[in-house]
Design an enzyme around this catalytic site. Sequence first.
Site, PDB file in Angstrom:
ATOM      1  N   MET A  22      86.818 -36.953 -24.410  1.00 31.53           N
ATOM      2  CA  MET A  22      86.074 -37.339 -23.136  1.00 31.53           C
ATOM      3  C   MET A  22      84.444 -37.142 -23.254  1.00 31.53           C
ATOM      4  O   MET A  22      83.927 -36.547 -21.957  1.00 31.53           O
ATOM      5  CB  MET A  22      86.780 -36.446 -22.044  1.00 31.53           C
ATOM      6  CG  MET A  22      88.060 -36.880 -21.720  1.00 31.53           C
ATOM      7  SD  MET A  22      88.466 -38.534 -21.658  1.00 31.53           S
ATOM      8  CE  MET A  22      87.995 -38.785 -19.879  1.00 31.53           C
ATOM      9  N   ARG A  23      84.037 -37.272 -24.286  1.00 34.70           N
ATOM     10  CA  ARG A  23      82.501 -37.076 -24.434  1.00 34.70           C
ATOM     11  C   ARG A  23      81.641 -38.451 -25.211  1.00 34.70           C
ATOM     12  O   ARG A  23      82.313 -38.914 -25.766  1.00 34.70           O
ATOM     13  CB  ARG A  23      81.993 -35.818 -24.989  1.00 34.70           C
ATOM     14  CG  ARG A  23      82.301 -34.654 -24.435  1.00 34.70           C
ATOM     15  CD  ARG A  23      81.816 -33.334 -25.134  1.00 34.70           C
ATOM     16  NE  ARG A  23      82.239 -32.404 -24.138  1.00 34.70           N
ATOM     17  CZ  ARG A  23      81.044 -31.757 -23.050  1.00 34.70           C
ATOM     18  NH1 ARG A  23      80.124 -32.373 -23.089  1.00 34.70           N
ATOM     19  NH2 ARG A  23      81.716 -31.212 -22.274  1.00 34.70           N
ATOM     20  N   LYS A  50      73.319 -31.768 -26.146  1.00 32.73           N
ATOM     21  CA  LYS A  50      74.295 -32.569 -26.871  1.00 32.73           C
ATOM     22  C   LYS A  50      73.790 -32.534 -28.334  1.00 32.73           C
ATOM     23  O   LYS A  50      74.808 -32.391 -29.227  1.00 32.73           O
ATOM     24  CB  LYS A  50      74.323 -33.908 -26.360  1.00 32.73           C
ATOM     25  CG  LYS A  50      75.411 -34.670 -26.966  1.00 32.73           C
ATOM     26  CD  LYS A  50      75.254 -36.495 -26.643  1.00 32.73           C
ATOM     27  CE  LYS A  50      75.841 -36.753 -25.217  1.00 32.73           C
ATOM     28  NZ  LYS A  50      77.068 -36.843 -25.227  1.00 32.73           N
ATOM     29  N   GLY A  60      96.857 -35.663 -26.829  1.00 34.12           N
ATOM     30  CA  GLY A  60      97.004 -35.752 -28.356  1.00 34.12           C
ATOM     31  C   GLY A  60      98.244 -36.692 -28.816  1.00 34.12           C
ATOM     32  O   GLY A  60      98.678 -36.521 -29.937  1.00 34.12           O
ATOM     33  N   HIS A  98      90.827 -47.845 -25.916  1.00 33.46           N
ATOM     34  CA  HIS A  98      90.571 -47.852 -24.603  1.00 33.46           C
ATOM     35  C   HIS A  98      91.997 -48.497 -23.861  1.00 33.46           C
ATOM     36  O   HIS A  98      92.059 -49.770 -24.365  1.00 33.46           O
ATOM     37  CB  HIS A  98      89.282 -48.507 -24.446  1.00 33.46           C
ATOM     38  CG  HIS A  98      88.893 -48.286 -22.940  1.00 33.46           C
ATOM     39  ND1 HIS A  98      88.461 -47.268 -22.455  1.00 33.46           N
ATOM     40  CD2 HIS A  98      89.041 -49.217 -21.832  1.00 33.46           C
ATOM     41  CE1 HIS A  98      88.249 -47.624 -21.154  1.00 33.46           C
ATOM     42  NE2 HIS A  98      88.585 -48.979 -20.703  1.00 33.46           N
ATOM     43  N   ILE A 135      79.602 -40.193 -27.591  1.00 32.24           N
ATOM     44  CA  ILE A 135      79.100 -39.839 -28.856  1.00 32.24           C
ATOM     45  C   ILE A 135      77.374 -39.888 -28.663  1.00 32.24           C
ATOM     46  O   ILE A 135      76.855 -41.058 -28.323  1.00 32.24           O
ATOM     47  CB  ILE A 135      79.721 -40.557 -29.891  1.00 32.24           C
ATOM     48  CG1 ILE A 135      81.147 -40.445 -29.918  1.00 32.24           C
ATOM     49  CG2 ILE A 135      79.018 -40.384 -31.320  1.00 32.24           C
ATOM     50  CD1 ILE A 135      81.536 -39.062 -30.522  1.00 32.24           C
TER      51      ILE A 135
HETATM   52  C1  GRF Z   1      94.642 -42.745 -24.210  1.00 30.06           C
HETATM   53  O1  GRF Z   1      95.422 -43.537 -23.236  1.00 30.06           O
HETATM   54  C2  GRF Z   1      93.308 -43.579 -24.697  1.00 30.06           C
HETATM   55  O2  GRF Z   1      93.415 -45.055 -24.493  1.00 30.06           O
HETATM   56  C3  GRF Z   1      92.464 -42.899 -23.814  1.00 30.06           C
HETATM   57  O3  GRF Z   1      92.676 -41.664 -23.811  1.00 30.06           O
HETATM   58  C4  GRF Z   1      94.167 -41.581 -23.804  1.00 30.06           C
HETATM   59  C5  GRF Z   1      94.244 -40.276 -24.845  1.00 30.06           C
HETATM   60  O4  GRF Z   1      95.677 -40.207 -24.694  1.00 30.06           O
HETATM   61  N1  GRF Z   1      91.135 -43.254 -24.657  1.00 30.06           N
HETATM   62  P1  GRF Z   1      96.358 -38.996 -25.773  1.00 30.06           P
HETATM   63  O5  GRF Z   1      95.694 -37.709 -25.358  1.00 30.06           O
HETATM   64  O6  GRF Z   1      96.480 -39.506 -27.117  1.00 30.06           O
HETATM   65  O7  GRF Z   1      97.843 -38.721 -25.196  1.00 30.06           O
END
Ligand code: GRF
Length: 188
Positions: A90-91, A65, A12, A109, A93
Amino acid sequence: MKNIAVFASGTGTNFLAINKALNVNSRIAKVVLVVSDKPDSLVIKHAQKLNKNIFTFNSKDYKNKSDYENSILSKLEEFDIDLIVLAGYMRIIGKTILSKYYKKIINIHPSLLPSFKGIDAIGQAIEYKVKVTGVTVHYVDEGVDTGEIIAQETLDISNLTSREEIEKEIHRIEHLLYPSTIIKLLEE
Ligand code: GRF
């Protein structure tokens, strides 16, 4: 004032950076809801400390889903969400949410898309021995990291020797690029 929902599954740090930047620019938007598929994640601990509205779910408790996305949708409607910000969610959409929030969902990303889509983009960049990588903010579509690009920033890694150093620099860029892109988008 626009209402933002942050979706996250991990530590986060992007959520914290976005929340802080929006508090400074408090007339533009506010993070009013945090959604996570990981009830025990650090992002949820941060959200609790900041007194955010939280919706967590365990995908195993749902048939499929679209079932859990329908529960998310009711929360999005309850809090009148204008923009969904994915920050380490991590899913993928699904169409249940996409059809209602098309062009209103963005993601960050840790690579220069279209290179190194998917899991462990930083590891993929190291493996390929690229000299320049970076960060991309893009709209979310049906694919994985395929949506229209909104903003990018490059990072020269030719002199960085460890993965830790690269990760630190990528995060430093993310924590500036994501909030500034969100503010620009909402000001348009
Ligand atoms: C980030 O590096 C972002 O690019 C990727 O997931 C990571 C999340 O990091 N999609 P955090 O949980 O905000 O520290």
